[in-house]
Structure formats: C-alpha cells, structure tokens
Design a protein around this motif. Sequence first.
Motif, PDB file in Angstrom:
ATOM      1  N   ASP A  88       0.815  -1.221   0.000  1.00 24.19           N
ATOM      2  CA  ASP A  88       0.000   0.000   0.000  1.00 24.19           C
ATOM      3  C   ASP A  88       0.847   1.269   0.000  1.00 24.19           C
ATOM      4  OD1 ASP A  88      -2.355  -1.483   0.049  1.00 24.19           O
ATOM      5  OD2 ASP A  88      -2.348  -1.576   2.241  1.00 24.19           O
ATOM      6  N   SER A  89       2.095   1.167  -0.481  1.00 17.00           N
ATOM      7  CA  SER A  89       3.012   2.317  -0.571  1.00 17.00           C
ATOM      8  C   SER A  89       3.142   3.050   0.756  1.00 17.00           C
ATOM      9  CB  SER A  89       2.555   3.279  -1.673  1.00 17.00           C
ATOM     10  OG  SER A  89       2.679   2.670  -2.929  1.00 17.00           O
ATOM     11  N   VAL A  90       3.195   2.283   1.849  1.00 17.10           N
ATOM     12  CA  VAL A  90       3.375   2.916   3.153  1.00 17.10           C
ATOM     13  C   VAL A  90       4.770   3.509   3.241  1.00 17.10           C
ATOM     14  CG1 VAL A  90       1.737   1.391   4.314  1.00 17.10           C
ATOM     15  CG2 VAL A  90       4.166   0.755   4.246  1.00 17.10           C
ATOM     16  N   VAL A  91       4.860   4.597   4.024  1.00 13.79           N
ATOM     17  CA  VAL A  91       6.145   5.272   4.208  1.00 13.79           C
ATOM     18  C   VAL A  91       6.694   4.874   5.574  1.00 13.79           C
ATOM     19  CG1 VAL A  91       7.361   7.474   4.219  1.00 13.79           C
ATOM     20  CG2 VAL A  91       5.281   7.205   2.830  1.00 13.79           C
ATOM     21  N   TYR A  92       7.951   4.442   5.584  1.00 10.47           N
ATOM     22  CA  TYR A  92       8.539   3.979   6.839  1.00 10.47           C
ATOM     23  C   TYR A  92       9.932   4.589   7.018  1.00 10.47           C
ATOM     24  CZ  TYR A  92      11.113   0.719   3.820  1.00 10.47           C
ATOM     25  OH  TYR A  92      11.908   0.179   2.844  1.00 10.47           O
ATOM     26  N   ILE A  93      10.416   4.534   8.252  1.00 12.72           N
ATOM     27  CA  ILE A  93      11.761   5.034   8.552  1.00 12.72           C
ATOM     28  C   ILE A  93      12.784   3.981   8.127  1.00 12.72           C
ATOM     29  CG2 ILE A  93      13.290   5.878  10.369  1.00 12.72           C
ATOM     30  CD1 ILE A  93      10.793   6.594  11.993  1.00 12.72           C
ATOM     31  N   ARG A  94      13.786   4.401   7.408  1.00 10.15           N
ATOM     32  CA  ARG A  94      14.775   3.455   6.884  1.00 10.15           C
ATOM     33  C   ARG A  94      15.552   2.784   8.015  1.00 10.15           C
ATOM     34  NH1 ARG A  94      18.400   6.556   2.678  1.00 10.15           N
ATOM     35  NH2 ARG A  94      19.474   4.549   2.756  1.00 10.15           N
ATOM     36  N   LYS A  95      15.896   1.514   7.786  1.00 14.86           N
ATOM     37  CA  LYS A  95      16.667   0.754   8.773  1.00 14.86           C
ATOM     38  C   LYS A  95      18.171   0.893   8.567  1.00 14.86           C
ATOM     39  CE  LYS A  95      13.178  -2.863   9.489  1.00 14.86           C
ATOM     40  NZ  LYS A  95      12.911  -4.328   9.430  1.00 14.86           N
ATOM     41  N   ASN A  96      18.572   1.171   7.348  1.00 15.04           N
ATOM     42  CA  ASN A  96      20.001   1.119   7.002  1.00 15.04           C
ATOM     43  C   ASN A  96      20.654   2.498   7.028  1.00 15.04           C
ATOM     44  OD1 ASN A  96      18.544   2.032   4.825  1.00 15.04           O
ATOM     45  ND2 ASN A  96      19.839   1.056   3.281  1.00 15.04           N
ATOM     46  N   ILE A  97      20.235   3.326   7.983  1.00 19.91           N
ATOM     47  CA  ILE A  97      20.803   4.667   8.063  1.00 19.91           C
ATOM     48  C   ILE A  97      20.873   5.078   9.538  1.00 19.91           C
ATOM     49  CG2 ILE A  97      18.577   5.863   7.885  1.00 19.91           C
ATOM     50  CD1 ILE A  97      19.987   7.969   6.126  1.00 19.91           C
ATOM     51  N   GLU A  98      21.910   5.814   9.893  1.00 19.06           N
ATOM     52  CA  GLU A  98      22.036   6.350  11.244  1.00 19.06           C
ATOM     53  C   GLU A  98      21.047   7.491  11.398  1.00 19.06           C
ATOM     54  OE1 GLU A  98      23.730   6.380  15.071  1.00 19.06           O
ATOM     55  OE2 GLU A  98      24.270   5.031  13.415  1.00 19.06           O
ATOM     56  N   LEU A  99      20.092   7.345  12.338  1.00 21.48           N
ATOM     57  CA  LEU A  99      19.023   8.338  12.472  1.00 21.48           C
ATOM     58  C   LEU A  99      19.531   9.608  13.155  1.00 21.48           C
ATOM     59  CD1 LEU A  99      16.011   6.070  13.487  1.00 21.48           C
ATOM     60  CD2 LEU A  99      16.608   6.948  11.226  1.00 21.48           C
ATOM     61  N   ASN A 100      18.886  10.720  12.832  1.00 19.13           N
ATOM     62  CA  ASN A 100      19.263  12.000  13.434  1.00 19.13           C
ATOM     63  C   ASN A 100      18.586  12.183  14.795  1.00 19.13           C
ATOM     64  OD1 ASN A 100      16.627  12.682  12.887  1.00 19.13           O
ATOM     65  ND2 ASN A 100      17.108  13.980  11.126  1.00 19.13           N
ATOM     66  N   SER A 101      18.868  13.306  15.445  1.00  7.98           N
ATOM     67  CA  SER A 101      18.334  13.556  16.794  1.00  7.98           C
ATOM     68  C   SER A 101      16.817  13.726  16.783  1.00  7.98           C
ATOM     69  CB  SER A 101      18.996  14.799  17.390  1.00  7.98           C
ATOM     70  OG  SER A 101      18.728  15.948  16.577  1.00  7.98           O
ATOM     71  N   PHE A 102      16.251  14.171  15.677  1.00  9.23           N
ATOM     72  CA  PHE A 102      14.796  14.350  15.574  1.00  9.23           C
ATOM     73  C   PHE A 102      14.099  13.023  15.827  1.00  9.23           C
ATOM     74  CE2 PHE A 102      11.199  14.132  12.428  1.00  9.23           C
ATOM     75  CZ  PHE A 102      10.294  14.875  13.161  1.00  9.23           C
ATOM     76  N   PHE A 103      14.517  11.973  15.159  1.00 10.10           N
ATOM     77  CA  PHE A 103      13.906  10.662  15.341  1.00 10.10           C
ATOM     78  C   PHE A 103      14.315  10.041  16.674  1.00 10.10           C
ATOM     79  CE2 PHE A 103      13.992  11.109  10.669  1.00 10.10           C
ATOM     80  CZ  PHE A 103      12.632  10.939  10.402  1.00 10.10           C
ATOM     81  N   ASN A 104      15.586  10.180  17.050  1.00  8.19           N
ATOM     82  CA  ASN A 104      16.062   9.566  18.290  1.00  8.19           C
ATOM     83  C   ASN A 104      15.388  10.160  19.519  1.00  8.19           C
ATOM     84  OD1 ASN A 104      17.840   7.776  17.034  1.00  8.19           O
ATOM     85  ND2 ASN A 104      19.516   9.272  17.001  1.00  8.19           N
ATOM     86  N   ASN A 105      15.211  11.485  19.536  1.00  3.69           N
ATOM     87  CA  ASN A 105      14.585  12.126  20.692  1.00  3.69           C
ATOM     88  C   ASN A 105      13.121  11.709  20.856  1.00  3.69           C
ATOM     89  OD1 ASN A 105      16.977  13.421  21.248  1.00  3.69           O
ATOM     90  ND2 ASN A 105      16.359  15.368  20.319  1.00  3.69           N
ATOM     91  N   LEU A 106      12.487  11.372  19.737  1.00  3.90           N
ATOM     92  CA  LEU A 106      11.105  10.889  19.797  1.00  3.90           C
ATOM     93  C   LEU A 106      11.050   9.378  20.006  1.00  3.90           C
ATOM     94  CD1 LEU A 106       9.542  13.020  16.904  1.00  3.90           C
ATOM     95  CD2 LEU A 106       9.130  13.299  19.371  1.00  3.90           C
ATOM     96  N   LYS A 107      12.238   8.760  20.155  1.00  5.28           N
ATOM     97  CA  LYS A 107      12.360   7.316  20.378  1.00  5.28           C
ATOM     98  C   LYS A 107      11.739   6.498  19.252  1.00  5.28           C
ATOM     99  CE  LYS A 107      12.792   7.482  25.410  1.00  5.28           C
ATOM    100  NZ  LYS A 107      13.178   8.906  25.424  1.00  5.28           N
ATOM    101  N   LEU A 108      11.910   7.000  18.025  1.00  4.39           N
ATOM    102  CA  LEU A 108      11.471   6.265  16.848  1.00  4.39           C
ATOM    103  C   LEU A 108      12.617   5.386  16.346  1.00  4.39           C
ATOM    104  CD1 LEU A 108       9.511   9.101  15.017  1.00  4.39           C
ATOM    105  CD2 LEU A 108       8.612   7.272  16.472  1.00  4.39           C
ATOM    106  N   LYS A 109      12.266   4.334  15.591  1.00  2.99           N
ATOM    107  CA  LYS A 109      13.257   3.361  15.150  1.00  2.99           C
ATOM    108  C   LYS A 109      13.127   3.095  13.658  1.00  2.99           C
ATOM    109  CE  LYS A 109      13.292   0.812  19.555  1.00  2.99           C
ATOM    110  NZ  LYS A 109      13.096  -0.527  20.193  1.00  2.99           N
ATOM    111  N   GLY A 110      14.204   2.596  13.097  1.00  4.36           N
ATOM    112  CA  GLY A 110      14.145   2.163  11.712  1.00  4.36           C
ATOM    113  C   GLY A 110      13.110   1.074  11.536  1.00  4.36           C
ATOM    114  N   GLY A 111      12.298   1.173  10.506  1.00  5.19           N
ATOM    115  CA  GLY A 111      11.226   0.217  10.251  1.00  5.19           C
ATOM    116  C   GLY A 111       9.868   0.707  10.695  1.00  5.19           C
ATOM    117  N   ASP A 112       9.843   1.733  11.555  1.00  2.00           N
ATOM    118  CA  ASP A 112       8.553   2.299  11.977  1.00  2.00           C
ATOM    119  C   ASP A 112       7.806   2.868  10.771  1.00  2.00           C
ATOM    120  OD1 ASP A 112       9.190   1.656  14.552  1.00  2.00           O
ATOM    121  OD2 ASP A 112       9.569   3.715  15.222  1.00  2.00           O
ATOM    122  N   ILE A 113       6.498   2.569  10.692  1.00  2.00           N
ATOM    123  CA  ILE A 113       5.671   3.056   9.587  1.00  2.00           C
ATOM    124  C   ILE A 113       4.912   4.299  10.045  1.00  2.00           C
ATOM    125  CG2 ILE A 113       3.770   2.517   8.025  1.00  2.00           C
ATOM    126  CD1 ILE A 113       4.509  -0.460   8.383  1.00  2.00           C
TER     127      ILE A 113
END
Length: 623
Positions: free
Chosen positions: A521-546
């Motif tokens: 369904d063309s869902v958008v997710y956070i990439r797993k193969n990249i070092e996440l920035n502080s924006f995602f880390n501070n929100l405690k989001l992870k690679g693979g999250d849709i």
Amino acid sequence: MKKNVLVIVIALILSACGAGKALVSVENAPIVAAIDLVNVVDDRVQVDLNPGAFTTSTVIFSIPKTVPGTYSSDNYGQYIQDFKALDYKGNLLQFTKIDENSWSIDNGTQLDKVQYWVNDTYDTENEVDDAVFSPAGTNIAAGSNFMLNLHGFVGYFDGFKEVPYSILIKKPANLIATTTLSKEPNRKPDPLWDGFIAKRYFEVIDNPIMYAKPNTEIFEINGIMVTLSLFSPNNVYKAADLKEKMVSMMGAQKRFLGDVDSTKEYNILLYLSDVNIPDAQGFGALEHHTSTVVVLPEAMDLGRLEQAMVDVVSHEFFHIVTPLSVHSKEIQYFDFNNPKMSEHLWMYEGTTEYFANLFQIQQGLISEEEFYERMLTKINNSLFYDDSMSFTVMSKNILNQPYEPNYANVYEKGALINMCIDIILREKSNGEKSMLWLLKELSKKYGADVPFEDNALLNEIVAMTYPEVGEFFNTHVIGETPIYYDDYFKKVGLATQDVEEPTGYFFDGQVPYMDVDVQNDSVVYIRKNIELNSFFNNLKLKGGDIFRVINGQEINLESLRPVIGESFGWTPETPITMTVERDGEMISVEGTVGQPVKKVKKIVALEGVNEAADKLRNAWLKN
C-alpha cells in the motif's frame, strides 16, 4: 648504425606497398605492424605483422593476456578474429591456437607475416562478463575516433619482445594522432599514413595512440610539455574547457615533486563516453611512462568533470615516480601472458593514491578538513575488504582468488599504509624525511631502467630509514594485523571522534531518512540502514517504523510531502505528535522537533596537545 638500418628497412617496406617483403637478416631488424583505420569492416580493423626471417620450425605469436597497471586477466586475444599466417608466396600456413591469446605456426622458416582483424572493446562492454577496464580497452568508430591501446592490436613473437617495432597506420585524413611514440625518422608528411617506431614491445604497449578530430591543448609545466587531447562524441567539450584546471593542477604536482624529472613530455588522452549508446563504461584512467588514458562520461557537468580530472590525472601522473621509476624485475620484464606479480602494490598504487591527495593539501588546493575527510573515507572504505589480509601476499597473488576481489583496497588501505609510514618518517626525523623523500631516494638508486629485487625492497627501505618502519611493515604490510589509525593520528595531534553536524528533519542533504514499500500500500517507513538524526532519536522512533499519523494528518506518500515542506519552517520549539506502526502495534509519541543533528566521525585536532605534535602535523601537511 642500427638507426640507419631501421630507416632503410622501413623505406623498403613502404615502397613495396604491401606487395611482398624484402627478406632482411640484419640483426634487430624491426617487426613491422600495419594497422588500417580507413577500411573498417563491421567495426573491425585489419592488422598485418611482418617480422624478419625465422630460423625455427615453429613460431609462437601472442596477444597479451595482462598488461602492466591493470592487475587483471583481460585476454585481449578474444578480440582477434580471422587469424592467418602467410608464407612468402601468400599461401596459408598451418597453425594451432594454443589458448585464447596465442597461436603456434608451423613451417616457421617460411613465415612471411601474420594477419588478423581486431574488434574493439568499448561497444561490447555490456555484452561480456569481466569486461576490459575501459582505459585499457580499445575503440573503433570509423571516421570519428580510434583509441589504440596497442596491446589490443599489436602482438609479439615468442623470444622477440626486445626487438624494435615499426608501426605504420593508414588513417582518415581528418583525424590526427596524439601519442608519445617516436615518429619514424626522415619520413615525409603524408595525410593518409603515420609512422612510429618503438625500441621494444614494451614501448609499443606503453604508448597508446588516440585518433580524433583536432581538439587539443598544449602547455608547458616546469619543463614538461603536456598535450591534452579530448574526444567528445557529441561535441559537448573542448580541450580548452579543461586547460586552466589542468595547468593549475599539474603545476601544483610538479612543485610538490620538486626535482623529480623523469619525462619531458606527457600526454593526456581523454575519451568522453556517450552513456546513451553502447560505449565505454569503466570510468577512470590507466597510467603509462609518459601518458595516461582517461575515460569519463560526457554527461558530467564541467565542475564535476574538472574535479574528476584532478583526482584521476593527478593519480596517474604520480605514477612517473612509481612504478615507472621505481619498480621490481617483475614489472621491468613483464610477462604479458604468464605474469609474475610484484608484492608491492602498497607502493605502486598506494603511494600514488596517497600523493594524489597529499599534494592537494600541501599545495593549497584543498583544506585540512577536506584532506582529513578523504583519509577518513578511505579508512571506512577499507573495511569493506579483508582487513586482516597480508598486503604483500595479496599483491603477489592479485590475479587469483581470494585476493583478486580485494584489489580495490590498494587505493584505500594502500594509501593509508603510506600515510602511516609518512607520519613515522616525519616523527623519527623531526619532520625532515617523508614518503616523498623516500621515493626520491629510491628513484636516484634505480630509475626507469634498473629494477629492484622484489623480496629485498622492504629490508632496503628499513636500512635507509628507521627500525620503526620495519616494525610497521612486519606487523601491518607483511603481517595480518589491522592498523589502528588513531595511534598515528595521535603523533600529529589528531584523533577520530564523533561530532554533531546539522541535518534536516526528514532528509540528510539529498538522502531521505524514509523509504516507501510499494508492495504494501506504498506505506512510508523510517529506513533501517541509516544512522538516524536527533529528531527521530529524541522521539524514540526506530528504523522500520511506519508513519501513520503526523500532527493529526493520516500519512501516505502524497500527504507526507506537505509535512516535509512545512518542516523547512519549523523552529526547535515547534510541537509534534506522531503515531507509528511498529511490529503491528500502534505507538504514539509527542514532543518538540528540536534542532536536528546527526553524529558523524571526523578527524579533528586534539585540544591541549604538545607543541611537538603541532610542529609535526605542520611538517606533514605543509612541507
């Protein structure tokens, strides 16, 4: 005397116009290679090789399997078709094809010449596995361009690689040759024929020729006459477009080298490939004693083309030091069809690649930070290869498994080996000695015509320098211990550290932190193969999250775009709420967007280091 004989023999052959061969039994009479670039048939050209009289019943003729500088088995015989051996009456002689690159001819005493057709490599690169690297390849474009890496056109007779060659080329009148081959002496200008001479077969393959419509620039760099010849199939570029950059770059190289003076002439043969048709695809360059062949895509914009030329040509030009001036017997007496490889790729390619970067910082073409970034990139790239493989063993066996896949590491770890030795030399000599000093000393002792013993070089270098250099060789070059680079950076007041750099919320430059699953369904997710920035880390989001909801807006590919657009106006205090799906569970998070940063490794100057380290770093990077 030999020069006069050579001229007489060539004159006899030319006057015969190919009707027959005057038998010449004079010692060192040339092998005459005639190449017809006018009568091209099915994208092939015909080659005749006319040797002196043979006294043996069997004659072996070969086209190279491997040539110096390529470190690969390319089998140029695969491009030879319709091979014939002819006697003095024009009759066919029997022959046996020994392998892909060699032919055994019967009744050798009756052999007058061999004749064959040559297909090119550029427009067949996408049709074969393990295609020939384009700068070592060949091009046949009738009436337009001929890239004559002569090892693809001209072969040799077993036992006769040390005799002279005469190379006669019938060519279109509107095309000119660029080459450092010596022109045939006393020959009258002829718009349809060119004549060149070479002292031995190695000189034939060491001097490529490019035929193209006039598009050249000639300039002098501290006593070296440089010719830049450019072929642009769609006339996008002129040699004049690159002249200023080449003058600046090569001038800086010559200042860096100082009194190194191994050539008075240097040619750059630049072939720009058309990516829209079957054409050369292996971009880079191949060095020769007095020239280099460069292949790059014509589609590059001028800025990128200039930078590519700086990086590529600077590397190849430094080869005038090694292996062209400092090399082993394996290089000097190269066996084209059963090569014995040297164990010193750490020097032949590693030193050259290191100098190609070091000269730019020493001559002010790049900043210290840019130089550090290049070295750190090489450290990271080297880890994609076997970091515990002996470099000398790899070099000696580079044509075989499991060593061949590690070849590209000579440009990564090979350069870093040189960096470490350079720092050791600077440290032990109080900044006076360096890798450039070492190569100059070796050049004085050896030079282009005197090779060293392959297994004696490292001991010789240690005797010229310090025991610590020997310890480094034994541990990290001969040995299998990976290099801990911070040990060497510390000597010059540097270290690798994690530092924070600004980045975007959803993009790191042009690289997105998200991806799309088109099959779901063309869902958008956070990439797993990249070092996440502080924006995602501070929100405690992870690679693979849709992404499911952002600030009350249900998210799909289309609805995410305006959110990304809004993010360019966010301030650190901007509130955000998100719902993401993780492993089938819905998770809601909220907070402020903050100022996005990413952690990156960098080589940085240490605070509070002693004056000696600062002085040593200055000597390393500025002198």
